[in-house]
Scaffold this motif. Structure first.
Motif, mmCIF file in Angstrom:
data_model
loop_
_atom_site.group_PDB
_atom_site.id
_atom_site.type_symbol
_atom_site.label_atom_id
_atom_site.label_comp_id
_atom_site.label_asym_id
_atom_site.label_seq_id
_atom_site.Cartn_x
_atom_site.Cartn_y
_atom_site.Cartn_z
ATOM 1 N N PRO A 92 0.796 -1.225 0.000
ATOM 2 C CA PRO A 92 0.000 0.000 0.000
ATOM 3 C C PRO A 92 0.837 1.287 0.000
ATOM 4 C CG PRO A 92 -0.085 -1.052 2.159
ATOM 5 C CD PRO A 92 0.663 -1.982 1.242
ATOM 6 N N GLU A 93 2.106 1.201 0.378
ATOM 7 C CA GLU A 93 2.966 2.392 0.427
ATOM 8 C C GLU A 93 3.648 2.690 -0.917
ATOM 9 O OE1 GLU A 93 5.753 2.395 3.677
ATOM 10 O OE2 GLU A 93 4.335 1.313 4.954
ATOM 11 N N ARG A 94 3.629 1.728 -1.822
ATOM 12 C CA ARG A 94 4.404 1.875 -3.057
ATOM 13 C C ARG A 94 3.994 3.093 -3.887
ATOM 14 N NH1 ARG A 94 4.896 -2.406 -7.997
ATOM 15 N NH2 ARG A 94 2.979 -1.409 -8.607
ATOM 16 N N ASP A 95 2.685 3.282 -4.107
ATOM 17 C CA ASP A 95 2.235 4.393 -4.951
ATOM 18 C C ASP A 95 2.662 5.742 -4.390
ATOM 19 O OD1 ASP A 95 1.167 2.770 -6.874
ATOM 20 O OD2 ASP A 95 -0.899 2.933 -6.168
ATOM 21 N N GLU A 96 2.597 5.873 -3.082
ATOM 22 C CA GLU A 96 3.005 7.128 -2.443
ATOM 23 C C GLU A 96 4.505 7.387 -2.658
ATOM 24 O OE1 GLU A 96 3.282 8.637 2.093
ATOM 25 O OE2 GLU A 96 1.335 7.764 1.516
ATOM 26 N N THR A 97 5.312 6.359 -2.504
ATOM 27 C CA THR A 97 6.755 6.485 -2.704
ATOM 28 C C THR A 97 7.063 6.779 -4.170
ATOM 29 O OG1 THR A 97 7.086 4.905 -0.895
ATOM 30 C CG2 THR A 97 8.988 5.370 -2.290
#
Length: 142
Positions: A92-97
């Protein structure tokens, strides 16, 4: 019903020989730089997976369907069209990064770049470590 045979498996093929066979001198240069970045950020030695993926670390997955296999925690492949970077699916953190990553396109598990100069290498290191942590929490070692 026939048992599924995993296509992409870890091999004993040489990572250096694979990189040396990359046609484009610029892509080959980027592949060597990526090799160092992935090795340093992951803490794992590179291994060939199938004929064209350089993977780092591995994990064993088993789905509710009963399908199971092994895959690299992270990896990359200097393909003809673009360089494919392999990260965990479902993080879930990938898109933000990726918003801070630079010029890229993305698929379910892959992020595609044209060249290393298009991206922020520090964010790449974050993505590598984030992906490994996500997968190791999801599939703890046995």
């Amino acid at each position: 019903m026939a048992k599924y045979e995993q296509k992409t498996k870890e091999t004993n093929n040489s990572v250096i020989e694979f990189i040396e066979a990359v046609d484009s001198p610029k892509k080959r240069e980027d592949a060597y730089k990526l090799l160092k970045i992935f090795e340093d950020a992951s803490g794992f030695q590179p291994k060939m997976w199938g004929s064209s993926i350089i993977g780092f670390g591995s994990y064993h997955y088993k789905y509710e369907t009963g399908h199971e296999g092994d895959a690299p925690l992270v990896g990359f492949s200097p393909r003809k069209a673009k360089i494919s970077l392999y990260f965990a699916t479902g993080d879930p953190e990938r898109d933000e990064t990726l918003e801070r990553f630079g010029k890229h396109t993305k698929g379910k598990a892959c992020v595609y770049i044209n060249k290393l100069a298009d991206i922020d290498e520090e964010v790449l290191k974050e993505l590598i470590q984030q992906s490994i942590k996500f997968l190791q929490n999801l599939y703890p070692s046995q």
